[in-house]
Every structure is written in structure tokens, then in C-alpha cells.
Design an enzyme around this catalytic site. Structure first.
Site, PDB file in Angstrom:
ATOM      1  N   ASP A   1      30.103 -43.799 -28.868  1.00 27.67           N
ATOM      2  CA  ASP A   1      29.772 -45.186 -28.481  1.00 27.67           C
ATOM      3  C   ASP A   1      28.294 -45.514 -28.274  1.00 27.67           C
ATOM      4  O   ASP A   1      27.568 -44.740 -27.642  1.00 27.67           O
ATOM      5  CB  ASP A   1      30.417 -45.535 -27.128  1.00 27.67           C
ATOM      6  CG  ASP A   1      31.845 -45.106 -27.000  1.00 27.67           C
ATOM      7  OD1 ASP A   1      32.396 -44.574 -27.953  1.00 27.67           O
ATOM      8  OD2 ASP A   1      32.404 -45.310 -25.909  1.00 27.67           O
TER       9      ASP A   1
ATOM     10  N   GLN B   1      26.548 -42.212 -26.683  1.00 30.09           N
ATOM     11  CA  GLN B   1      27.311 -41.030 -26.300  1.00 30.09           C
ATOM     12  C   GLN B   1      26.911 -39.902 -27.238  1.00 30.09           C
ATOM     13  O   GLN B   1      26.980 -40.049 -28.466  1.00 30.09           O
ATOM     14  CB  GLN B   1      28.820 -41.318 -26.409  1.00 30.09           C
ATOM     15  CG  GLN B   1      29.330 -42.258 -25.341  1.00 30.09           C
ATOM     16  CD  GLN B   1      29.365 -41.577 -23.995  1.00 30.09           C
ATOM     17  OE1 GLN B   1      30.293 -40.830 -23.691  1.00 30.09           O
ATOM     18  NE2 GLN B   1      28.373 -41.825 -23.158  1.00 30.09           N
TER      19      GLN B   1
ATOM     20  N   TRP C   1      32.940 -33.728 -30.326  1.00 31.18           N
ATOM     21  CA  TRP C   1      32.808 -34.311 -28.992  1.00 31.18           C
ATOM     22  C   TRP C   1      32.791 -33.204 -27.926  1.00 31.18           C
ATOM     23  O   TRP C   1      33.471 -32.188 -28.066  1.00 31.18           O
ATOM     24  CB  TRP C   1      33.979 -35.264 -28.752  1.00 31.18           C
ATOM     25  CG  TRP C   1      33.849 -36.064 -27.498  1.00 31.18           C
ATOM     26  CD1 TRP C   1      33.249 -37.286 -27.369  1.00 31.18           C
ATOM     27  CD2 TRP C   1      34.321 -35.700 -26.193  1.00 31.18           C
ATOM     28  NE1 TRP C   1      33.305 -37.704 -26.059  1.00 31.18           N
ATOM     29  CE2 TRP C   1      33.956 -36.752 -25.311  1.00 31.18           C
ATOM     30  CE3 TRP C   1      34.992 -34.597 -25.669  1.00 31.18           C
ATOM     31  CZ2 TRP C   1      34.257 -36.736 -23.955  1.00 31.18           C
ATOM     32  CZ3 TRP C   1      35.286 -34.574 -24.310  1.00 31.18           C
ATOM     33  CH2 TRP C   1      34.924 -35.646 -23.463  1.00 31.18           C
TER      34      TRP C   1
ATOM     35  N   GLU D   1      39.330 -49.678 -23.488  1.00 26.23           N
ATOM     36  CA  GLU D   1      38.018 -49.070 -23.273  1.00 26.23           C
ATOM     37  C   GLU D   1      36.920 -50.093 -23.553  1.00 26.23           C
ATOM     38  O   GLU D   1      37.133 -51.087 -24.242  1.00 26.23           O
ATOM     39  CB  GLU D   1      37.842 -47.856 -24.204  1.00 26.23           C
ATOM     40  CG  GLU D   1      38.886 -46.765 -23.981  1.00 26.23           C
ATOM     41  CD  GLU D   1      38.689 -45.507 -24.828  1.00 26.23           C
ATOM     42  OE1 GLU D   1      38.825 -44.408 -24.277  1.00 26.23           O
ATOM     43  OE2 GLU D   1      38.412 -45.622 -26.034  1.00 26.23           O
TER      44      GLU D   1
HETATM   45  C1  FRU Z   1      35.258 -44.769 -26.179  1.00 26.28           C
HETATM   46  C2  FRU Z   1      35.227 -43.703 -25.097  1.00 26.28           C
HETATM   47  C3  FRU Z   1      34.902 -44.308 -23.746  1.00 26.28           C
HETATM   48  C4  FRU Z   1      34.287 -43.166 -23.004  1.00 26.28           C
HETATM   49  C5  FRU Z   1      33.535 -42.432 -24.097  1.00 26.28           C
HETATM   50  C6  FRU Z   1      33.487 -40.946 -23.903  1.00 26.28           C
HETATM   51  O1  FRU Z   1      35.073 -44.273 -27.455  1.00 26.28           O
HETATM   52  O2  FRU Z   1      36.465 -43.017 -25.068  1.00 26.28           O
HETATM   53  O3  FRU Z   1      36.005 -44.895 -23.104  1.00 26.28           O
HETATM   54  O4  FRU Z   1      33.442 -43.590 -21.984  1.00 26.28           O
HETATM   55  O5  FRU Z   1      34.202 -42.745 -25.304  1.00 26.28           O
HETATM   56  O6  FRU Z   1      32.643 -40.331 -24.825  1.00 26.28           O
END
Ligand code: FRU
Length: 482
Positions: free
Chosen positions: A22, A38, A46, A204
Site C-alpha cells: 500500500d 508498505q 510480504w 481496509e
Molecule cells: C492492505 C493491508 C492493510 C495493512 C497493510 C499491511 O493491503 O492489508 O490493511 O495495513 O496491508 O501491509
């Protein structure tokens, strides 16, 4: 690095290396656009989240900066936003310096492992040097978890009428609104949406923005959802209505989507861009984000888009367009008039430059079924266009190149057409591993990734029903990296 690996986007932001999801803390300050994101710098999948950082003067060219926020003993740094605290309501400002304040989620992996529900809470950091370096607030967290497992992604804006900060927070299956006068103490105002909109997955990254349409202030609440998107996996819906400083209420209960494509998620708008509502999304989908066939980095952002709200047949609809700043990338231009698609139109035969990075625009007063086919020497092809009997636009990537990394990727993506007339306009932005389709003045948007194993070098337009194009414009595009 050279930014020239296979599949590396040339007109979209990507991190130099490793994982990104994000966009976070989008903010315009001192003539500079900041984008945090992110980021997991140690891997291409991830993991423990950081806030990466990039800067831009024009929303098109980005320069990656050092990491802004690292995980700490309160947890990983999840998504959130940033504001300019001009009145120094937070007290973080010193010696007359205006603080930038970021509001983000701490997600605590230890509490999570222990099976507790309260592992996400909201925290602050501030910067007194225009976003270069950040100090975490020693009173974190500022908003504790009330026992809700998904409690994250604070997006804060200033509500002038009530002289207070408003936070939209994703709380499982709804958005919860909070207010504050100092960014440090938050008061719950209301909840919205547990009985409205799409609920195929968790909510989200909400964002509340306003537009003035015919002199009237109209509010739009953007909410991402994963899974449960119209073409599978993650996608972003929106609601149109009123906000009185306490509560958001919708005008109707229809579910609408910011982008019908599979690859625009967690998008939010910039703080401090006045009337311009500027939006960036993460150009991927949780369904396969961790598996796309890129090498040293994973994921790109969408083009920066300007949002507008249009009143059409008594409904308010959100429209998106790539910002006009992209025009500076235009190189070779070719223009064609009155193309009759009784015969196929082979664009690549008429132009001298390549189509692998380009912008195509067309208009017609006689919309009929048609397709645009991008292909390469390996016979991989991506087909997009309009189907009259279904009244829908589509992107078919079932033969577009590398598709076997995840079974949900090979797909024909569709979107209903939202207006009923014969006049159509279309803008298509082609990059090395994506297409972005904007039709009907931005009312229908479809963003889709594709991974052709050799660059597409052929583009044809076809129609079985005498589609007549009034104007077709083609530009090859300059890379943003050199
Ligand atoms: C959305 C999400 C958010 C969270 C982030 C974690 O893609 O799942 O809700 O804060 O990614 O990386």
C-alpha cells in the site's frame, strides 16, 4: 540500479528492491509530493512492515529515499496517513517549525501469535525536516484496541467546520470514525457500513474526501476490500453521501467500484492538494501479489490519478484520469482520423516507434463491439475492448504471457459500462507489465497487470460490427527513470 530488468515498469513507481504494498502517508508539502509505502526491505515477499519513502516534484518521477519508519517493540508499521499540523495542535512543532505527523497502525506480531485479538492499535510519528526523518511519539499508541481483530489503516484529515481532525479507521466489516483536537486523544464518533456495500472480505484502507458539485459539497468514502472484488481478490469500493462531522450517511445502497480491474488496491488520496483529489493505488492484488514473476522487487503503484465526481442520471459517480503531468512523457505522436474497422487496423505498421510503453487515445460517436490486441513474437496476446451485447468493457489476459504462477491470474476481467450512449472516449496506458484503461471520461477504469515474456510489439484494432473511430492518437512514452 538501472530499473531495466524484465517486467520492470518504466512509467510507474517501483521500489529499487524488495517488497512493496500500500501507498501510505501521501502528502504535499513544500512543493514536494511524498509517498510512503508498505515495505519489507529484506525480501520480495510480504513480511515485517516498514514505511518506505519516495519523493516527487510532479507526481510522475519519483526518487526513493531512506526508509522512514522501522518496526519497533510495539509492532510492525502498517498502513496509515500523514498530515501537516499547521496550528501545531499536537505540540510536536518546535522553534516555529511546522510538524508533519504520520498516523499509522502498529501491528504486534507477538500478541498476534499468542492468539489475542487486540494486536493492532494506532500510533504517531512526526517530522520537523519536511518528511526526511521521523521521530516516534513516546506516548504511543494513541488509540488502543477495543478487542477488534482488524483495527487499522487510519486516514486523517482536517475537518474545518468542526475545527477537528477526523480519522477513518478500518474496523473489520465497517469504518469507524474518530475525532481529535490534538491528534493524540481520539474520540469515537460513529460507525458506518456493516450493512452496506460489498462484504466478501475484510475492510481496509478507508479514505473520506469531499467534492463540490454544482455548488454542493458531496462526500465520498473510499473503502478497500479483500477478497470480494468484482473480478476476484482485492478491490476498492466507494460510497457517496453526506458527512456532518460525526456521521457518514449514503445517498443509496448501490455498490460502486473505483476501478474494476484486478490491480488497483488500497488506494488513497493526498493530503493538502486543495481542490485536486490525487489518488494512488497499489497495482496488485493479494490473490497473487507474493507470486508475480518479477525478480529483485515486487509490486508497482498505479499511475497517479485525479479524481472527480460527476452527476449522471441523478447518480454521483467517481471518475479517475491519469494526472495531466504525464503529458511530459509524450514522445513520438501519430494521429489518425476516421478509421473504419471493417478492415483490421494495424497500428504498428503505421508508426515507427515501439508500442511497449505508450498512450493511446480514441474517440468515436458510434460505439460498437471492438477489440485492441497487443501481441508479441511468442504469440502472447492481451485483448481488451468493448462487448456491445453485454454492454461491458473487458481485458482478457488469459494468453497475455506468464500466467501460471497463480491460478487466479489468468482471467477475462470485465466492467459494466456506466453510461448509455454511442459516444465513447478511451485512454489506454501501456507499460512493461500493466495496462490501464480509462473510458467514458474516466467513469470506467480497469487496471490490470500482465507479464508478456517478450515485449508486445504489435497492436491491432478489430471489429466485427463496423466500429468507426473518429480520432485515434498514439504517443510513445519516455521512461520516468532516465
Ligand atoms: C492492505 C493491508 C492493510 C495493512 C497493510 C499491511 O493491503 O492489508 O490493511 O495495513 O496491508 O501491509
Amino acid at each position: 540500479i538501472e530499473y531495466n530488468e524484465q517486467y520492470r515498469p518504466q512509467i510507474h513507481f517501483t521500489p529499487k528492491k524488495a517488497w512493496m504494498n500500500d501507498p501510505n502517508g501521501l502528502i504535499y508539502f513544500n512543493k514536494t509530493y511524498h509517498m510512503f509505502f508498505q515495505h519489507y526491505p529484506d525480501s520480495t515477499v510480504w513480511g515485517p512492515m516498514h514505511w518506505g519513502h519516495a519523493e516527487s516534484k510532479d507526481l510522475v518521477h519519483w526518487v526513493e529515499k531512506p526508509i522512514a519508519l522501522y518496526p519497533d517493540n510495539l509492532g510492525y508499521i502498517y498502513s496509515g496517513s500523514a498530515v501537516i499540523d499547521k496550528k501545531n495542535t499536537s505540540g510536536f512543532g518546535k522553534l516555529g517549525k511546522t510538524p508533519l505527523v504520520s498516523i499509522f497502525t502498529h501491528s504486534n506480531p507477538i500478541l498476534r501469535k499468542e492468539g489475542q485479538d487486540n494486536y493492532q492499535y494506532q500510533s504517531l510519528a512526526y517530522s520537523l525536516d519536511s518528511g526526511n526523518t521521523w521521530t516516534k511519539y513516546n506516548g504511543n499508541p494513541v488509540l488502543n484496541n477495543p478487542g477488534i481483530k482488524d483495527f487499522r489503516d487510519p486516514k486523517v484529515s482536517w475537518f474545518e467546520q468542526g475545527r477537528k481532525w477526523i480519522m477513518t479507521l478500518a474496523t473489520k466489516d465497517r469504518v469507524t470514525f474518530y475525532s481529535s483536537i490534538n491528534l493524540k486523544e481520539w474520540h469515537k464518533e460513529s460507525e458506518f457500513g456493516n450493512d452496506l456495500g460489498a462484504h466478501g472480505g475484510v475492510w481496509e484502507c478507508p479514505d473520506l474526501i469531499s467534492f463540490v458539485v454544482n455548488g454542493k459539497k458531496i462526500w465520498v468514502l473510499i473503502v478497500s476490500i479483500n477478497p470480494g472484488g468484482p473480478n476476484g481478490g482485492s478491490a476498492t469500493q466507494y460510497f457517496v453521501g453526506d458527512f456532518d462531522g460525526h456521521q457518514f450517511s449514503t445517498f443509496d445502497s448501490k455498490t460502486r467500484w473505483v476501478d474494476y480491474g484486478t490491480d488497483n488496491y488500497a488506494g488513497v488520496t493526498f493530503f493538502n492538494t486543495k481542490k485536486r483529489k490525487l489518488f494512488i493505488g497499489w497495482m496488485s492484488n493479494w490473490q497473487y501479489a507474493n507470486k508475480v514473476p518479477t525478480t529483485s522487487w515486487r509490486s508497482a503503484m498505479t499511475t497517479t490519478r485525479e479524481l472527480s465526481l460527476k452527476k449522471i442520471n441523478n447518480e454521483y459517480l467517481l471518475a479517475s484520469k491519469p494526472v495531466k503531468e504525464y503529458e511530459q512523457l509524450n514522445l513520438a505522436h501519430s494521429s489518425f482520423k476516421n478509421i473504419d474497422l471493417t478492415d483490421d487496423f494495424d497500428l504498428t505498421k503505421k508508426i515507427k516507434t515501439s508500442i511497449d510503453r505508450s498512450r493511446i487515445q480514441l474517440t468515436s460517436d458510434y460505439l460498437k463491439s471492438f477489440s485492441i490486441i497487443l501481441s508479441n513474437d511468442l504469440c502472447e496476446q492481451l485483448i481488451l475492448g468493448y462487448n456491445e451485447s453485454q454492454n461491458e468493457f473487458y481485458i482478457d489476459r488469459t494468453k497475455s504471457g506468464k500466467i501460471d504462477f497463480e491460478k487466479g491470474f489468468s482471467k477475462r476481467i470485465t466492467s459494466p459500462r456506466l453510461v448509455n450512449n454511442n459516444k465513447v472516449d478511451l485512454t489506454l496506458i501501456i507499460d512493461d507489465s500493466s495496462v490501464e484503461l480509462f473510458t467514458d471520461d474516466g467513469l470506467t477504469v480497469m487496471t490490470a497487470l500482465c507479464f508478456p515474456q517478450k515485449k508486445y510489439n504489435n497492436l491491432k484494432l478489430k471489429s466485427n460490427s463496423n466500429f468507426l473511430i473518429n480520432n485515434l492518437d498514439y504517443w510513445s512514452l519516455k521512461s520516468i527513470w532516465n
